[in-house]
Scaffold this motif. Structure first.
Motif, short mmCIF file in Angstrom:
data_model
loop_
_atom_site.label_atom_id
_atom_site.label_comp_id
_atom_site.label_asym_id
_atom_site.label_seq_id
_atom_site.Cartn_x
_atom_site.Cartn_y
_atom_site.Cartn_z
N ASP A 58 -41.33 30.76 -50.93
CA ASP A 58 -41.18 31.37 -49.60
C ASP A 58 -41.73 32.78 -49.61
OD1 ASP A 58 -39.86 29.97 -47.34
OD2 ASP A 58 -38.36 29.50 -48.86
N SER B 101 -49.01 30.09 -50.87
CA SER B 101 -48.40 30.72 -49.70
C SER B 101 -49.42 31.67 -49.10
CB SER B 101 -47.14 31.50 -50.09
OG SER B 101 -46.14 30.61 -50.47
N ASP B 135 -46.10 28.03 -48.38
CA ASP B 135 -45.44 28.57 -47.21
C ASP B 135 -46.54 29.21 -46.36
OD1 ASP B 135 -43.46 29.32 -45.48
OD2 ASP B 135 -42.80 31.05 -46.63
N THR B 137 -47.23 31.64 -42.93
CA THR B 137 -46.55 32.50 -41.98
C THR B 137 -47.55 33.47 -41.36
OG1 THR B 137 -44.74 34.09 -41.75
CG2 THR B 137 -45.87 34.08 -43.83
#
Lengths: 262, 262
Positions: A58, B101, B135, B137
């Motif tokens: 994350d 990510s 991930d 974002t």
């Protein structure tokens, strides 16, 4: 009285990358048997033996996932670990190691980064997880943290999203929405503070909601509960985007529908 | 003539996070036996059986680690994977999985991110590594990529930094400094371009140096060479900061000194 935070301020540039890493990792003591080699080589070495390995990651970015005007850095470090461990527990596994990568702009002092790591170390200690590696670099703007959590489980114990069956009961752990309400209170108080910097917020009555936002806990207890009760759910998922979104993930992957009651 | 890049531009906001993840991961085919479950659950599931697991992570940030004015996104994706695999090979291990990510600001289109992933997928294919999670974002500024590479090796094959002995020979693979010279050429040409946007750089004579900077390869071949020759080095380290810095790491951890000859 407002504290003068500039008194104990060490510029990160004075330490350099290796000095910083040394400072941040000196307190690490490996507690998991599966951690063969931690920080200090090109890669960490793990040995999960007859278990399967779980890996999840994350990314948390300042201005998107957290607001440092009301999120203390120590809490942020703790929470950043929690959101990752939570994914391992949602597979019905045991979290064993994490790696922590971090980028910071020059507005952060050594003391600030040590606060952040104090939260990370506290989370590791509370959940018996080893910090085994990472990367530390500078950023052009703000703070970001990228954590990878590693866990283990026997193949037959792992619970996927795709096992839900017709007539299964859909249940949730904890209070949905509490963390969101906590965030709304903190954002409201921030606006009050911006208008009147002398105001002191009275947050006592919201302690529970604010704790859900600032210091959430991953549900390791649920994995233990299932083990004690000899229960294995047919499907599990970590809720991060909300009940509706996660329910759809389970339904789609399990090829079932669902009915939700409030 | 300059290409009009706006013709095929899809805003990321139109897809949403799940739509984007679906687009970027649909081409994935797992090739490693140890990849039990890839993208699509709370965590990836791996099974390294009797081998130990290697874990390493690197963070690349726009404006710090790369300059998109001369680094094509596809090359960036490829290089981001290489720098991580390199750490696994420097342990004398076999790279098996990565997680990726990524945070992107709204100046990036879907097509741009697909270019980046084309490079990541190409690297995975060339090195037989499975992309098993990540991930995605948004960022408030620029692009950043955080990759964790996972590998495996028999316990007795792993080479650490701390095994160097007196009278050992210190050797390097590849040309030190070639990538740095490539970067200097690209930065010089960028300055020329900024003064005169109509100038077309003639980079043919620098092809080798520029390739070292824009499309480096991780030295998987060296791990194979050692195996074929039945050689196990006493110590190994991935060079990322330069010969002097890495030599000191080996010396300190192995408690030996060294002499370097040019």
């Amino acid at each position: 009285m407002l504290e003068n935070k500039e008194i104990n301020r060490t510029n990160l540039a004075e330490l350099g990358e290796f000095g910083l890493i040394k400072r941040l990792t000196k307190a690490i003591k490996l507690v998991q048997k599966s951690s063969v080699k931690g920080v200090g080589d090109d890669a960490a070495v793990l040995n999960h033996k007859d278990n399967q390995t779980l890996v999840t990651t994350d990314l948390l970015i300042e201005g998107i996932h957290f607001d440092l005007s009301f999120m203390p850095l120590k809490h942020l470090g703790y929470k950043a670990v929690m959101v990752n461990l939570s994914d391992v527990y949602a597979m019905n596994g045991k979290a064993t190691q994490i790696t922590v990568s971090m980028a910071v702009s020059n507005r952060f002092s050594l003391e600030a980064i040590e606060d952040l790591y104090a939260g990370i170390h506290l989370a590791c200690k509370a959940y018996q997880v080893d910090l085994v590696g990472g990367d530390t670099t500078s950023s052009t703007k703000g703070l970001l943290i990228s954590i990878t959590a590693i866990g283990e489980a026997k193949a037959e114990d792992i619970v996927y999203r795709n096992g839900a069956k017709t007539n299964d009961l859909l249940v949730v752990t904890g209070d949905l929405g509490a963390a969101y309400l906590g965030l709304q209170i903190l954002e409201r108080e921030k606006q009050v503070f911006e208008v009147n910097p002398n105001s002191q917020p009275d947050l006592d009555q919201y302690a529970y909601l604010i704790e859900r936002q600032l210091k959430p806990e991953a549900r390791r207890d649920i994995v233990k509960l299932f083990k004690d009760l000899k229960v294995k759910p047919t499907a599990m998922i970590d809720i991060s985007d909300g009940l509706a979104s996660e329910t759809i993930h389970i339904c789609q992957q399990s090829k079932v529908g669902c009915r939700l009651y409030e």
